[in-house]
Scaffold this motif. Structure first.
Motif, PDB file in Angstrom:
ATOM      1  N   HIS A  70       5.693   0.938  -1.252  1.00 31.33           N
ATOM      2  CA  HIS A  70       4.327   0.394  -1.297  1.00 31.33           C
ATOM      3  C   HIS A  70       3.789   0.325   0.125  1.00 31.33           C
ATOM      4  O   HIS A  70       4.140  -0.581   0.886  1.00 31.33           O
ATOM      5  CB  HIS A  70       4.343  -1.000  -1.947  1.00 31.33           C
ATOM      6  CG  HIS A  70       3.007  -1.653  -2.089  1.00 31.33           C
ATOM      7  ND1 HIS A  70       2.654  -2.405  -3.202  1.00 31.33           N
ATOM      8  CD2 HIS A  70       1.921  -1.698  -1.277  1.00 31.33           C
ATOM      9  CE1 HIS A  70       1.422  -2.870  -3.062  1.00 31.33           C
ATOM     10  NE2 HIS A  70       0.961  -2.465  -1.881  1.00 31.33           N
ATOM     11  N   HIS A  72       0.020   1.268   2.590  1.00 39.03           N
ATOM     12  CA  HIS A  72      -1.350   1.782   2.721  1.00 39.03           C
ATOM     13  C   HIS A  72      -1.338   2.533   4.065  1.00 39.03           C
ATOM     14  O   HIS A  72      -1.912   2.057   5.053  1.00 39.03           O
ATOM     15  CB  HIS A  72      -2.357   0.639   2.743  1.00 39.03           C
ATOM     16  CG  HIS A  72      -2.261  -0.306   1.561  1.00 39.03           C
ATOM     17  ND1 HIS A  72      -3.249  -0.412   0.607  1.00 39.03           N
ATOM     18  CD2 HIS A  72      -1.286  -1.187   1.177  1.00 39.03           C
ATOM     19  CE1 HIS A  72      -2.905  -1.328  -0.310  1.00 39.03           C
ATOM     20  NE2 HIS A  72      -1.716  -1.809   0.027  1.00 39.03           N
ATOM     21  N   LYS A 139      -0.898   4.776  -0.294  1.00 40.06           N
ATOM     22  CA  LYS A 139      -2.075   4.525  -1.130  1.00 40.06           C
ATOM     23  C   LYS A 139      -3.354   4.876  -0.383  1.00 40.06           C
ATOM     24  O   LYS A 139      -3.466   4.624   0.818  1.00 40.06           O
ATOM     25  CB  LYS A 139      -2.135   3.040  -1.510  1.00 40.06           C
ATOM     26  CG  LYS A 139      -0.929   2.577  -2.303  1.00 40.06           C
ATOM     27  CD  LYS A 139      -1.024   1.094  -2.613  1.00 40.06           C
ATOM     28  CE  LYS A 139       0.326   0.523  -3.036  1.00 40.06           C
ATOM     29  NZ  LYS A 139       0.834   1.052  -4.301  1.00 40.06           N
ATOM     30  N   HIS A 240      -1.531  -4.164  -8.115  1.00 44.70           N
ATOM     31  CA  HIS A 240      -1.441  -5.300  -7.194  1.00 44.70           C
ATOM     32  C   HIS A 240      -1.718  -6.529  -8.063  1.00 44.70           C
ATOM     33  O   HIS A 240      -2.873  -6.782  -8.422  1.00 44.70           O
ATOM     34  CB  HIS A 240      -2.507  -5.211  -6.105  1.00 44.70           C
ATOM     35  CG  HIS A 240      -2.183  -4.249  -4.999  1.00 44.70           C
ATOM     36  ND1 HIS A 240      -2.150  -2.891  -5.158  1.00 44.70           N
ATOM     37  CD2 HIS A 240      -1.904  -4.486  -3.687  1.00 44.70           C
ATOM     38  CE1 HIS A 240      -1.862  -2.325  -3.985  1.00 44.70           C
ATOM     39  NE2 HIS A 240      -1.702  -3.264  -3.082  1.00 44.70           N
ATOM     40  N   HIS A 263       3.579  -7.539  -5.598  1.00 44.08           N
ATOM     41  CA  HIS A 263       3.212  -8.862  -5.040  1.00 44.08           C
ATOM     42  C   HIS A 263       3.789  -9.985  -5.909  1.00 44.08           C
ATOM     43  O   HIS A 263       4.836 -10.516  -5.604  1.00 44.08           O
ATOM     44  CB  HIS A 263       1.697  -9.050  -4.860  1.00 44.08           C
ATOM     45  CG  HIS A 263       1.138  -8.273  -3.731  1.00 44.08           C
ATOM     46  ND1 HIS A 263       1.412  -8.562  -2.421  1.00 44.08           N
ATOM     47  CD2 HIS A 263       0.323  -7.186  -3.720  1.00 44.08           C
ATOM     48  CE1 HIS A 263       0.782  -7.696  -1.638  1.00 44.08           C
ATOM     49  NE2 HIS A 263       0.113  -6.841  -2.400  1.00 44.08           N
ATOM     50  N   ASP A 314       4.294  -2.965   2.244  1.00 46.89           N
ATOM     51  CA  ASP A 314       2.852  -3.138   2.025  1.00 46.89           C
ATOM     52  C   ASP A 314       2.066  -2.805   3.295  1.00 46.89           C
ATOM     53  O   ASP A 314       0.966  -3.306   3.484  1.00 46.89           O
ATOM     54  CB  ASP A 314       2.525  -4.571   1.564  1.00 46.89           C
ATOM     55  CG  ASP A 314       1.115  -4.704   0.979  1.00 46.89           C
ATOM     56  OD1 ASP A 314       0.508  -3.676   0.620  1.00 46.89           O
ATOM     57  OD2 ASP A 314       0.604  -5.848   0.900  1.00 46.89           O
TER      58      ASP A 314
HETATM   59 FE    FE Z   1      -0.811  -3.344  -1.057  1.00 48.18          FE
END
Ligand code: FE
Ligand code: DI6
Length: 409
Positions: A70, A72, A139, A240, A263, A314
């Motif tokens: 996960h 970004h 992502k 999410h 999460h 994340d």
């Molecule tokens: Fe995220």
């Protein structure tokens, strides 16, 4: 190639519980080309392999190449100024309501060229490799127009072609409602469903479709509409879920049989049962908990219910500005009460499960030779010490991508 003189080998196979690492002591791993041909104790290396060239692991701990399931990864700018504000007591939501937060990164990302984003992401990936990472989920979600989302997905496509790591893309056009649609959010949801998702699927720009289900982002119904459209086009759902409030995100993940629910700090007991029943992987993101001062994920209750818990960074400029996956593993111990063994399973074969990739995340015959060589005597010692240069070697598909110290001689 033989990697010999391994002090402890953690194979991390999918079978067994969260703490089952399938350890072998005094081990060796043999691969030919990109694929593992044999795993066992050094004494038992079969004759046919004994004359292969070899590398000396010098009693190190060897684990599967780590999987960050996960991130970004590509975005413009940073938000260190917001970090300072938050430390002074301004909340994440207050900053977002004033046009900061995700929207501030959206502005910066729209202002960047594809090449600029690519260069930066490539460098970041190389630093991840030095920590033992060999697979990264990436992502979109900081473009929020078709053009800018496409730019991010093209960056990931190019990385997939150029970078030795496995890159897995997720379309997150539903990260937040862009400013231009704040008075007309239905229109943005329509565009995601009718214009963006079909194009992403048709051009094979992503495997997964993700939604930020949260107050200030997307509602349960909007998330369901978007993810169902994704499913109809062949994109597997991720969510999410229940990060800053309980929005029944875990239930939606279970209903849609999502690959993962991520999460989950505000998940309730029913949500835990729903994930367990439908075998949805829970992805723990301890940097986000730490930076937002959120409550801990009930990791023990999830594990006891039979849910596989993955751990990821994340990496994003707002709530998790670090791609240090070993540090995320440490934090999953100190914040959520995982043991180091459980944390490692979460960044190897359970992370692979969150990506629907059974072929990754464990050391087994027939699998890819993705390995990290850690200069530590045990998994406990590695995670607890959090030594900056503990990873002395990273091997992806049989090729050495990173090496430090003298273990290769
Ligand atoms: Fe995220
Ligand atoms: N949850 C998060 O923690 C990040 N995105 C999300 O959906 C935050 C992203 C950001 O603040 O830029």
């Amino acid at each position: 190639m033989i990697l010999r003189n391994i002090g402890t080998l953690a194979r991390c196979r999918p079978s067994g519980g969260q703490n089952e690492l399938h350890l072998i002591h005094d081990a060796a791993v043999v691969w030919r080309g990109s694929c593992i041909s044999w795993v066992g104790t050094e004494k038992e290396i079969p004759k046919e392999f004994r004359d292969d060239p070899s590398l000396d692991a010098r009693r190190a701990l060897v684990i599967p190449g780590l999987i960050d399931c996960h991130t970004h990864l590509a975005f413009g700018g940073w938000r260190a100024d917001e970090f300072e504000q938050r430390m002074l007591g301004v909340t994440y939501q207050e900053i977002a309501a004033k046009g900061g937060g995700i929207l501030s990164t959206v502005r910066a990302t729209r202002g960047e060229s594809e090449d600029g984003l690519y260069e930066r992401a490539y460098k970041n990936l190389n630093e991840m490799v030095q920590l033992g990472v060999t697979t990264v989920e990436c992502k979109s979600g900081y473009g929020l127009t078709w053009e800018d989302e496409l730019k991010l997905l093209q960056v990931y496509r190019r990385l997939r072609e150029d970078h030795p790591c496995d890159i897995i893309s997720t379309f997150l056009g539903a990260h937040t409602i862009p400013l231009e649609y704040r008075e007309n959010r239905g229109e943005y949801v329509r565009r995601i469903c009718e214009e963006m998702i079909p194009e992403v699927a048709e051009r094979r720009l992503a495997e997964f479709c993700d939604v930020f289900l949260e107050k200030g982002a997307f509602s349960f119904d909007e998330a369901e509409t978007i993810l169902r459209e994704g499913v109809a086009c062949g994109l597997t759902p991720k969510i999410h879920a229940d990060q800053m409030s309980n929005g029944r995100g875990a239930h939606l993940a279970a209903q849609l049989r999502a690959a993962s629910a991520d999460h989950l700090e505000y998940i309730d007991e029913e949500g835990i049962s729903a994930l367990a029943e439908k075998k949805v992987v829970a992805v723990a993101l301890p940097f986000a908990t730490l930076y937002t001062k959120g409550p801990p994920l009930p990791a023990r209750a999830l594990i006891e219910a039979g849910v596989r818990v993955a751990v990821a960074t994340d990496f994003n400029p707002g709530t998790a500005p670090s791609y240090h996956l070993p540090m995320a593993l440490l934090l999953s111990c100190t914040l959520y009460g995982l043991t180091p063994h459980e944390a490692l399973k979460g960044a190897t074969c359970f992370a692979a499960a969150a990506l629907g990739r059974d072929d990754l995340g464990s050391i087994r015959v027939g699998g890819g030779a993705d390995l990290a060589v850690i200069d530590a005597e045990s998994v406990n010692q590695w995670i607890y010490h959090l030594r900056p240069n503990a990873c002395v070697g990273t091997i992806k598909n049989g090729k050495v991508l990173h090496q430090s110290g003298s273990w290769l001689q």
